[in-house]
Enzyme design. Sequence first.
Site, PDB file in Angstrom:
ATOM      1  N   ARG A 149       0.903  -1.064  -0.027  1.00  0.00           N
ATOM      2  CA  ARG A 149      -0.006   0.049  -0.097  1.00  0.00           C
ATOM      3  C   ARG A 149       0.785   1.160   0.018  1.00  0.00           C
ATOM      4  NH1 ARG A 149      -3.378  -2.886  -1.422  1.00  0.00           N
ATOM      5  NH2 ARG A 149      -5.472  -3.257  -0.598  1.00  0.00           N
ATOM      6  N   GLU A 175      -3.198   7.397  -4.150  1.00  0.00           N
ATOM      7  CA  GLU A 175      -3.588   7.254  -5.441  1.00  0.00           C
ATOM      8  C   GLU A 175      -5.009   7.465  -5.837  1.00  0.00           C
ATOM      9  OE1 GLU A 175      -2.210   2.951  -4.990  1.00  0.00           O
ATOM     10  OE2 GLU A 175      -4.072   2.520  -5.893  1.00  0.00           O
ATOM     11  N   HIS A 192      -1.430   0.065  -9.723  1.00  0.00           N
ATOM     12  CA  HIS A 192      -2.056  -0.769  -8.778  1.00  0.00           C
ATOM     13  C   HIS A 192      -2.467  -2.119  -9.861  1.00  0.00           C
ATOM     14  CE1 HIS A 192      -3.852  -0.951  -4.618  1.00  0.00           C
ATOM     15  NE2 HIS A 192      -3.734  -2.245  -5.127  1.00  0.00           N
TER      16      HIS A 192
HETATM   17  C1  GLV Z   1      -4.905  -5.411  -4.122  1.00  0.00           C
HETATM   18  O1  GLV Z   1      -4.090  -4.296  -3.532  1.00  0.00           O
HETATM   19  C2  GLV Z   1      -5.543  -6.199  -3.096  1.00  0.00           C
HETATM   20  O2  GLV Z   1      -5.528  -5.836  -1.995  1.00  0.00           O
HETATM   21  O3  GLV Z   1      -6.138  -7.277  -3.224  1.00  0.00           O
END
Ligand code: GLV
Length: 335
Positions: A241, A270, A288
């Site tokens: 994250r 983001e 992401h």
């Molecule tokens: C993606 O970032 C997730 O948390 O699955």
Amino acid sequence: MEVLLANPKVFVLGSVPKPWLADISQIASVEEEPVELSLSADEMIGKLKGIDVLMPTLVPQISARVIESCPQLKMVANIAVGYDKVDIVAATKAGILVTNTPGVLDETCADFAFGLMLASARRIAEADRFIRSGQFEGWKSQLLLGQDIYKKTIGIIGFGRIGQAVARRACGFDMRILYLAHRKGMTQTDLPAEPVDLDTLLRQSDFISLHCPLTKETHHLIGESQFAKLKPNCILINTARGAVIDEKALVKALQAKQLAGCGLDVFENEPAITAELLQMENVVLAPHVASATMETRAKMTQLASDSVIQALAGTLPKTAVNPEVWPTFLKRLSS
Ligand code: GLV
């Protein structure tokens, strides 16, 4: 399967191919909203009127205010493993069961983290830009020199399923593996990996890859004083994250050459990205997408949908992140 709630209403927030929702559509009426960008709290509250189960893809903030304003909501089945955007304390207080999708995306995310590491160390994104901008004049011995990965030291922060999948890949590259577990009980491993403290990991690693969840404890885990301890050749990879790294401090550290580069799939605010990062050749950026393969996204959706079906039929799903809410959840189903 028989469910305990009459005519359950499920709201899928995000773009999900219809066939992936076939099972859940058999037991519930499913409404879909293919909006994936941030919705305001008021917009969320509006969308959740009369909804029993929310199945969000990653983005929306399910805050205490949203939860308190949606008294009918009984379950949030996140189609993601990270659930930092859901206020778990507020959800538990309101009797809302929250689930996530652990276990189905580990290898896919580890592949991507390793891909970012390769791209950063071997300057693959930069090489692509170089060719496309018409600069390739022929082989040159000093062109786009990067650094080796094999036999180097990797420091893995967060040694759960994804961190360990990265470690397995690092074994294939003959790397020395250091790790810092983010939770107690994660220090047992059969992998040839050494548990170390954060200070040792920062000072000794040539590559650092982040795989811890975002919590109060890991927020800005890597900031100014941590960057000061890195080896100048170090490459930092983040597929966890964004806010685990202090992004402003990262920019300063890159400008001061306290590290050699980074590969980022996630960002502190983001989709906004600190502007300086966009100008830096030694930064590889991705939007992401670490878990974004057809196979894995289908499995994530299926797991979220199975969790909803199980919970509505009266069985506590293994994916519950707040299982303590179960008795209250069951009462809410039958009242
Ligand atoms: C993606 O970032 C997730 O948390 O699955």
